[in-house]
Write a protein that holds these residues in place. Structure first.
Motif, short mmCIF file in Angstrom:
data_model
loop_
_atom_site.label_atom_id
_atom_site.label_comp_id
_atom_site.label_asym_id
_atom_site.label_seq_id
_atom_site.Cartn_x
_atom_site.Cartn_y
_atom_site.Cartn_z
N ASP A 1 -3.03 15.59 -6.16
CA ASP A 1 -2.02 16.63 -6.37
C ASP A 1 -1.14 16.76 -5.12
N ALA A 2 0.16 16.92 -5.31
CA ALA A 2 1.06 17.23 -4.20
C ALA A 2 0.94 18.72 -3.88
N ILE A 3 1.05 19.04 -2.60
CA ILE A 3 0.95 20.42 -2.14
C ILE A 3 2.18 20.75 -1.31
N ARG A 4 2.81 21.88 -1.64
CA ARG A 4 3.94 22.37 -0.86
C ARG A 4 3.63 23.82 -0.49
N LEU B 1 2.39 25.67 -10.47
CA LEU B 1 2.07 24.27 -10.77
C LEU B 1 3.19 23.65 -11.58
N GLU B 2 3.65 22.48 -11.11
CA GLU B 2 4.64 21.69 -11.84
C GLU B 2 3.99 20.37 -12.27
N VAL B 3 4.14 20.02 -13.53
CA VAL B 3 3.67 18.73 -14.03
C VAL B 3 4.85 17.76 -13.91
N LEU B 4 4.69 16.72 -13.09
CA LEU B 4 5.80 15.82 -12.74
C LEU B 4 5.87 14.60 -13.65
N ARG B 5 4.78 14.23 -14.24
CA ARG B 5 4.78 13.07 -15.14
C ARG B 5 3.53 13.09 -16.01
N LEU C 1 0.85 -1.19 0.00
CA LEU C 1 0.00 0.00 0.00
C LEU C 1 0.89 1.25 0.00
N ASP C 2 1.51 1.48 -1.14
CA ASP C 2 2.35 2.65 -1.32
C ASP C 2 1.57 3.71 -2.10
N ARG C 3 1.62 4.94 -1.60
CA ARG C 3 0.91 6.01 -2.29
C ARG C 3 1.44 6.18 -3.70
N PRO C 4 0.54 6.36 -4.68
CA PRO C 4 1.03 6.62 -6.04
C PRO C 4 1.79 7.93 -6.10
N ALA C 5 2.81 7.99 -6.92
CA ALA C 5 3.57 9.23 -7.09
C ALA C 5 2.66 10.30 -7.68
N PRO C 6 2.77 11.53 -7.21
CA PRO C 6 1.90 12.59 -7.74
C PRO C 6 2.25 12.93 -9.18
N ALA C 7 1.23 13.24 -9.94
CA ALA C 7 1.45 13.68 -11.32
C ALA C 7 1.70 15.18 -11.39
N ARG C 8 1.25 15.90 -10.34
CA ARG C 8 1.38 17.36 -10.35
C ARG C 8 1.73 17.84 -8.94
N ARG C 9 2.40 18.97 -8.86
CA ARG C 9 2.72 19.55 -7.56
C ARG C 9 2.47 21.05 -7.58
#
Length: 252
Positions: free
Chosen positions: A221-224, A248-252, A94-102
Motif C-alpha cells: 500500500d502507498a502511504i501519504r 483510502l483510494e483504490v488505484l487499480r 528492479l522497479d517497484r510495482p505500482a501500488p494498487a491502493r493509497r
C-alpha cells in the motif's frame, strides 16, 4: 540460486527450509533497497499466480515465506519454482510495482506528539519544517506488516534518514506514534516501548479486532502523511472506526 536445509550467513538469494511446511526465499541478510524491491516483485508475482499447493504467502522486508500443503506438493518442487521466479526477477529491471491502493493519513508532527522531531531534523541536516515536508513528500509504501498485529513498517525515506536506533529504549510511546529509524517509519497501533525516535502521532489504529477488516493495511500500500494540528488528532481519536480520518483510494 541455491536452496538448502540449513541457514547460511553468506549474502545472496537462498531458499531455506522453514519448519515442516514452509519454504523461505531470502534475497539478502540486511534491508538493502534492491532486495526489498525484489521481495515486493516476487510477492506480487506469487500472489498473481501461486504455486500449486501454496496455502500462505507472507512477504518480509527481504524475504518471502511460502507455506504449503504437503499432501499436494513437495518442498523441493516448490523450492525450485520459487528459485526460478526469483532468478527471473533479479535479471531486472528492479522497479517497484505500482501500488494498487493509497492511504492518506493525518498526522500531528512535533511538540508533545513528536517530541524528537527537532533531534531527528538536526541529524538529517535540516530544520523541523523541512523534515516534516520530506516525510510527507516521500514515495512511501508499506514494506511489511509485523512485530504486532497489523503494524506497518513504511519506507523508504531519503538516504539522509538512514538513522541508527537509539542506544536505549524509550519506555513507552502512545498508540498512533510515528517513529523513525533506518529510512523507515513505524506507526504504532498500541502504546509500546521503542528504540526509534518519535516525530509525530496519528489517530490511525492498524489493528482493531472488532472491525470488519481488523488490519486494514497491506504490504505494498502507498502511504501519504498529511500534517494537521494536534487538536485535529485529538478529535479524530474519538471516532469509533479507529481510522483516524485516513482516506483510502483504490488505484487499480
Amino acid at each position: 540460486m541455491e536452496y538448502e536445509s540449513d541457514f547460511h550467513v553468506e549474502p545472496g538469494p537462498r531458499v531455506l527450509w522453514a519448519g515442516m511446511d514452509g519454504v523461505l526465499l531470502r534475497f539478502a541478510l540486511t534491508p538493502e533497497p534492491e532486495a526489498m524491491v525484489a521481495t515486493q516483485l516476487l510477492a506480487a508475482d506469487l500472489e498473481r499466480s501461486p504455486p500449486a499447493g501454496t496455502v500462505e504467502i507472507a512477504p518480509g522486508l527481504v524475504s518471502v515465506l511460502l507455506r504449503f500443503d504437503p499432501v499436494t506438493t513437495r518442498r523441493d518442487v516448490l523450492a525450485r519454482e520459487i528459485s526460478a521466479r526469483a532468478a527471473h526477477i533479479l535479471q531486472g529491471p528492479l522497479d517497484r510495482p505500482a501500488p494498487a491502493r493509497r492511504w492518506t493519513i493525518p498526522v500531528a508532527f512535533g511538540d508533545a506528539d513528536g517530541p524528537q522531531l527537532a533531534e531527528v531534523a538536526q541529524a538529517v541536516g535540516c530544520g523541523p519544517d523541512a523534515a516534516i515536508q520530506q516525510i510527507c513528500e516521500a514515495d512511501l509504501r508499506v514494506l511489511v506488516i509485523g512485530f504486532a498485529p497489523g503494524q506497518p513498517y513504511i519506507g523508504l525515506l531519503p538516504e539522509a534518514w538512514d538513522l541508527p536506533r537509539q542506544s536505549e529504549l524509550t519506555p513507552t510511546v502512545p498508540a498512533g506514534a510515528i517513529v523513525v529509524a533506518v529510512r523507515q517509519i513505524v506507526m504504532f497501533g498500541a502504546a509500546s516501548a521503542t528504540g526509534w525516535r518519535q516525530v509525530g502521532r496519528s489517530a490511525f489504529r492498524s489493528f482493531r479486532p472488532e472491525r470488519d477488516t481488523p488490519m486494514p493495511l497491506r504490504a505494498g500500500d502507498a502511504i501519504r502523511f498529511v500534517p494537521v494540528p494536534a487538536s485535529e488528532i485529538e478529535a479524530l481519536d474519538k471516532a469509533d472506526d479507529g481510522l483516524g480520518g485516513a482516506r483510502l483510494e483504490v488505484l487499480r
